[in-house]
Structure formats: C-alpha cells, structure tokens
Design a protein around this motif. Structure first.
Motif, short mmCIF file in Angstrom:
data_model
loop_
_atom_site.label_atom_id
_atom_site.label_comp_id
_atom_site.label_asym_id
_atom_site.label_seq_id
_atom_site.Cartn_x
_atom_site.Cartn_y
_atom_site.Cartn_z
N LEU A 182 35.69 30.06 46.73
CA LEU A 182 37.14 30.24 46.79
C LEU A 182 37.58 30.96 45.52
N GLU A 183 38.60 31.78 45.66
CA GLU A 183 39.16 32.50 44.52
C GLU A 183 40.66 32.31 44.52
N ALA A 184 41.24 32.18 43.34
CA ALA A 184 42.68 32.05 43.20
C ALA A 184 43.12 32.76 41.93
N TRP A 185 44.27 33.37 41.99
CA TRP A 185 44.89 33.97 40.82
C TRP A 185 46.18 33.21 40.55
N THR A 186 46.44 32.88 39.30
CA THR A 186 47.68 32.21 38.96
C THR A 186 48.17 32.65 37.60
N ARG A 187 49.45 32.51 37.41
CA ARG A 187 50.05 32.88 36.12
C ARG A 187 49.85 31.77 35.10
N ASP A 188 50.61 31.83 34.03
CA ASP A 188 50.33 31.03 32.85
C ASP A 188 51.04 29.67 32.78
N ASP A 189 51.27 29.04 33.91
CA ASP A 189 51.75 27.66 33.89
C ASP A 189 50.55 26.78 33.59
N ASP B 24 38.37 35.73 34.47
CA ASP B 24 39.01 36.81 33.74
C ASP B 24 40.52 36.75 33.92
N SER B 25 41.21 37.65 33.20
CA SER B 25 42.67 37.67 33.28
C SER B 25 43.19 39.06 32.94
N TYR B 26 44.45 39.28 33.25
CA TYR B 26 45.18 40.49 32.88
C TYR B 26 46.63 40.09 32.70
N SER C 50 59.91 41.20 27.11
CA SER C 50 60.39 39.82 27.12
C SER C 50 59.76 38.96 28.21
N ARG C 51 59.29 39.57 29.28
CA ARG C 51 58.67 38.75 30.34
C ARG C 51 57.26 39.27 30.63
N VAL C 52 56.28 38.55 30.14
CA VAL C 52 54.87 38.89 30.32
C VAL C 52 54.14 37.62 30.72
N HIS C 53 53.31 37.71 31.75
CA HIS C 53 52.53 36.55 32.20
C HIS C 53 51.05 36.89 32.16
N GLU C 54 50.26 36.02 31.55
CA GLU C 54 48.81 36.16 31.66
C GLU C 54 48.42 35.58 33.02
N THR C 55 47.81 36.41 33.83
CA THR C 55 47.42 36.02 35.18
C THR C 55 45.90 35.91 35.21
N SER C 56 45.42 34.72 35.57
CA SER C 56 43.98 34.43 35.47
C SER C 56 43.36 34.18 36.83
N ARG C 57 42.10 34.57 36.93
CA ARG C 57 41.32 34.32 38.15
C ARG C 57 40.53 33.04 37.97
N PHE C 58 40.60 32.20 39.00
CA PHE C 58 39.81 30.98 39.07
C PHE C 58 38.91 31.06 40.29
N TYR C 59 37.73 30.49 40.20
CA TYR C 59 36.84 30.48 41.36
C TYR C 59 36.16 29.13 41.48
N LEU C 60 35.80 28.80 42.69
CA LEU C 60 35.11 27.56 42.99
C LEU C 60 33.92 27.89 43.88
N ASP C 61 32.72 27.68 43.38
CA ASP C 61 31.49 27.98 44.12
C ASP C 61 31.25 26.87 45.12
N LEU C 62 31.29 27.18 46.41
CA LEU C 62 31.15 26.16 47.44
C LEU C 62 29.71 25.60 47.51
N ALA C 63 28.74 26.36 47.03
CA ALA C 63 27.35 25.88 47.05
C ALA C 63 27.16 24.74 46.05
N GLU C 64 28.01 24.67 45.02
CA GLU C 64 27.88 23.63 44.01
C GLU C 64 28.52 22.32 44.45
N LEU C 65 29.29 22.36 45.53
CA LEU C 65 29.95 21.15 46.03
C LEU C 65 29.03 20.39 46.99
N LYS C 66 29.14 19.10 46.97
CA LYS C 66 28.31 18.29 47.88
C LYS C 66 29.14 17.81 49.04
#
Length: 198
Positions: free
Chosen positions: A113-120, A136-138, A182-198
C-alpha cells in the motif's frame, strides 16, 4: 457500525464525512462536490452507522506495476482517501477500514500500500503506528498574489496574469522555499509492504 463497500447512494454522506474530517488538517481546502470515479480498479469502503458515513477509505489499484503507485517492479494500491468523521475519531474506525482494505488489496494481488500525506504530525504518527514506513517527500507550495508572482511565474497567454499558483518543489533548498512562501507543506510518501504482514 459496519464496514462495507461504498454504494452510490452513500455519496452525499461520504462527501460530508470527508469535508468534516479534513477541516482540522493541512488538507482543509481540499473540498470535493462529487466523489471521484477511479480509472483503475479500486477498493472503496465505508464505515456506516445507520445511513450516516462516519469513515471511508478508497484505494486505487495498479493493473501493472507503476501504473498508479511508485514502485515500477511491484503492484501496489494507492490510498486516495482515508477519513474518519471528527465526532467518531479515536475509536479505531480508521484502523478497521485499513485492515479490511489491505485484506482486499492482498486478495487482488497487490504487494504493498502507498499513501501520500501532508505535514500533520498526528496523521504521520497514525501511519507509522499502523506499520507504514516513510520514504521520500517533496514540498507542495501555494503561492498567492500578495507574494509577488510577477516575474516569478509568467503566463504566455496575453493579458492572463497568475494570481495564485499551486506548485510542487522537488529541489534541495527546502529551507529557502519555506522562508519565501507563507503556505508550504512537506508531503511524504508512506508505504506498507503486505508481504511483511501476517
């Protein structure tokens, strides 16, 4: 409360839940007036309490590696929406939606799974607490007219002058960009490897 597939009749309540869930986040102005229909296969689930939608998750699935998600070698599912109505937070609804969605993604042959989210920070902490890893992020940059767009961003169309711009910054001088606008958000990628889950 039950977790079930999204149905077209849920749209108005789905939109209300999403808007209210985003109001106290960095996505506060990401308002939709209709639910997006995905180009690729998707998993769209809701947490329903009677006729009211109190949570939601949408995943768009890779047909081939890299079509939707970032990894060109593995098939992934992109989390496009994940929200819980503010009156129903801290009850495990987001986690229940995620667990059901990842089981369906795994059954559909997805490898991560992949998700991108801002800096909350609380959102980032939630992803990390559910097993996701940050990669990573941008920067997402909102440039408004009072921040002197003239000469910085010009239009090639005669008499068309930008007064606001939404931009992605992928360079290395993030500190400069943060100090400049004045408005800048660091947006980061998160991932979850499904093979590592049981």
């Amino acid at each position: 409360m039950m977790i079930r597939p999204y149905e077209h009749e849920d749209e108005k309540s789905w939109l209300r839940c999403r808007v209210l869930a985003l109001l106290d986040t960095a996505y506060y102005d990401n308002v939709l007036n209709a639910k997006k229909q995905y180009d690729k296969p998707s998993i769209e689930l809701v947490a329903a309490q009677g006729d009211e939608i109190i949570g939601l998750i949408d995943l768009e699935l890779d047909g081939q590696p890299g079509e939707v998600c970032s990894d060109p070698q593995r098939r992934g599912a992109m989390i496009r929406n994940l929200a819980v109505h503010p009156d129903h937070r801290r009850k495990g609804i987001g986690r229940l939606l995620l667990v059901e969605a990842l089981e369906r993604a795994r059954a559909a042959g997805m490898q991560y799974l992949e998700a991108w989210t801002r800096d909350d920070q609380w959102v980032r902490d939630w992803y990390m607490g559910t097993g996701f890893k940050q990669s990573d992020s941008y920067l997402q940059v909102y440039v408004e007219g009072d921040e002197n767009l003239k000469g910085m961003i010009d239009s090639k169309v005669p008499h068309l002058r930008p007064v606001s711009v939404f931009a992605h910054y992928t360079g290395s001088d993030k500190a400069y960009i943060v100090s400049k606008f004045s408005r800048v958000h660091e947006t980061s990628r998160f991932y979850l490897d499904l093979a590592e889950l049981k």
